[in-house]
Motif scaffolding. Structure first.
Motif, PDB file in Angstrom:
ATOM      1  N   SER A  52      22.454  38.372  12.553  1.00  0.00           N
ATOM      2  CA  SER A  52      22.395  37.319  11.537  1.00  0.00           C
ATOM      3  C   SER A  52      21.011  36.685  11.453  1.00  0.00           C
ATOM      4  O   SER A  52      20.695  36.011  10.472  1.00  0.00           O
ATOM      5  CB  SER A  52      23.447  36.245  11.818  1.00  0.00           C
ATOM      6  OG  SER A  52      23.124  35.556  13.014  1.00  0.00           O
ATOM      7  N   LEU A  53      20.179  36.910  12.458  1.00  0.00           N
ATOM      8  CA  LEU A  53      18.828  36.354  12.461  1.00  0.00           C
ATOM      9  C   LEU A  53      17.812  37.290  11.819  1.00  0.00           C
ATOM     10  O   LEU A  53      16.653  36.930  11.648  1.00  0.00           O
ATOM     11  CB  LEU A  53      18.396  36.029  13.897  1.00  0.00           C
ATOM     12  CG  LEU A  53      19.280  35.019  14.622  1.00  0.00           C
ATOM     13  CD1 LEU A  53      18.839  34.874  16.068  1.00  0.00           C
ATOM     14  CD2 LEU A  53      19.277  33.684  13.912  1.00  0.00           C
ATOM     15  N   VAL A  55      16.676  40.316   8.735  1.00  0.00           N
ATOM     16  CA  VAL A  55      16.695  40.479   7.283  1.00  0.00           C
ATOM     17  C   VAL A  55      16.824  41.962   6.968  1.00  0.00           C
ATOM     18  O   VAL A  55      16.554  42.814   7.807  1.00  0.00           O
ATOM     19  CB  VAL A  55      15.431  39.919   6.589  1.00  0.00           C
ATOM     20  CG1 VAL A  55      15.291  38.430   6.817  1.00  0.00           C
ATOM     21  CG2 VAL A  55      14.187  40.646   7.037  1.00  0.00           C
ATOM     22  N   VAL A  66      14.648  41.471  -0.395  1.00  0.00           N
ATOM     23  CA  VAL A  66      14.885  41.006   0.972  1.00  0.00           C
ATOM     24  C   VAL A  66      16.075  40.059   0.975  1.00  0.00           C
ATOM     25  O   VAL A  66      16.128  39.113   0.187  1.00  0.00           O
ATOM     26  CB  VAL A  66      13.637  40.288   1.521  1.00  0.00           C
ATOM     27  CG1 VAL A  66      13.887  39.779   2.943  1.00  0.00           C
ATOM     28  CG2 VAL A  66      12.426  41.209   1.485  1.00  0.00           C
ATOM     29  N   THR A  67      17.042  40.336   1.874  1.00  0.00           N
ATOM     30  CA  THR A  67      18.193  39.443   2.040  1.00  0.00           C
ATOM     31  C   THR A  67      18.366  39.135   3.520  1.00  0.00           C
ATOM     32  O   THR A  67      17.969  39.913   4.384  1.00  0.00           O
ATOM     33  CB  THR A  67      19.493  40.076   1.502  1.00  0.00           C
ATOM     34  OG1 THR A  67      19.695  41.330   2.150  1.00  0.00           O
ATOM     35  CG2 THR A  67      19.424  40.297   0.004  1.00  0.00           C
ATOM     36  N   ASP A  68      18.957  38.006   3.812  1.00  0.00           N
ATOM     37  CA  ASP A  68      19.202  37.609   5.196  1.00  0.00           C
ATOM     38  C   ASP A  68      20.328  38.416   5.811  1.00  0.00           C
ATOM     39  O   ASP A  68      21.293  38.770   5.127  1.00  0.00           O
ATOM     40  CB  ASP A  68      19.583  36.125   5.274  1.00  0.00           C
ATOM     41  CG  ASP A  68      18.401  35.226   4.976  1.00  0.00           C
ATOM     42  OD1 ASP A  68      17.259  35.663   5.155  1.00  0.00           O
ATOM     43  OD2 ASP A  68      18.628  34.072   4.560  1.00  0.00           O
ATOM     44  N   GLY A  69      20.204  38.669   7.112  1.00  0.00           N
ATOM     45  CA  GLY A  69      21.284  39.294   7.875  1.00  0.00           C
ATOM     46  C   GLY A  69      21.494  40.755   7.554  1.00  0.00           C
ATOM     47  O   GLY A  69      20.791  41.339   6.753  1.00  0.00           O
TER      48      GLY A  69
END
Length: 138
Positions: A52-53, A55, A66-69
């Protein structure tokens, strides 16, 4: 000798089980690394931070997004690796069977091609390497 990567893949459930017994897992992992070192097959080992930290950089469109996680539909995540230098795939598999892992985890065994298997003389490869060296990156 050939290098093989033993890739640790886990699920949310197996990762939770590992974290519930983290002290024991760390002790058995240290022992496993010591055993590989004594056998002369150890090259490297690293674990990864919580997914989860991180990308994800997605190249499926015209421009990278670019998306998180991790990917939302991912059921198994890459959690780390051991790199061994062994005589055969079978020997790599035997080491993989000894990896301290929580129930539900998987270890993927993949050979790392040697330098002699990568095209070293292609014009594009040489140009890229020269560019990196002049930029102080190589």
């Amino acid at each position: 000798m050939a290098k093989y990567m033993l890739i640790m893949r886990g699920t949310d459930e197996s990762n939770a089980a590992m974290m519930a017994n983290i002290d024991e897992m760390m002790a058995t992992t240290r022992q496993f690394i010591e055993d590989m070192f004594k056998a002369g097959v150890y090259v490297a080992a690293e674990g990864l931070d919580d997914p989860s930290l991180g990308v994800v950089v997605d190249f499926s469109g015209e421009a990278p997004v670019v998306t998180d996680g991790p990917y939302g539909e991912t059921k198994e995540l890459f959690g780390g690796f051991f790199l061994v230098d062994v005589a055969s795939k079978e020997e790599a598999v035997e080491w993989a069977k000894r990896v301290p892992a929580a129930r539900g985890s998987k270890i993927e065994v993949r050979r790392v091609p040697g330098e002699d298997e990568v095209p070293q003389d292609s014009e594009e490869f040489v140009k890229e390497g020269t560019s990196r060296q002049s930029d102080g990156q190589g």
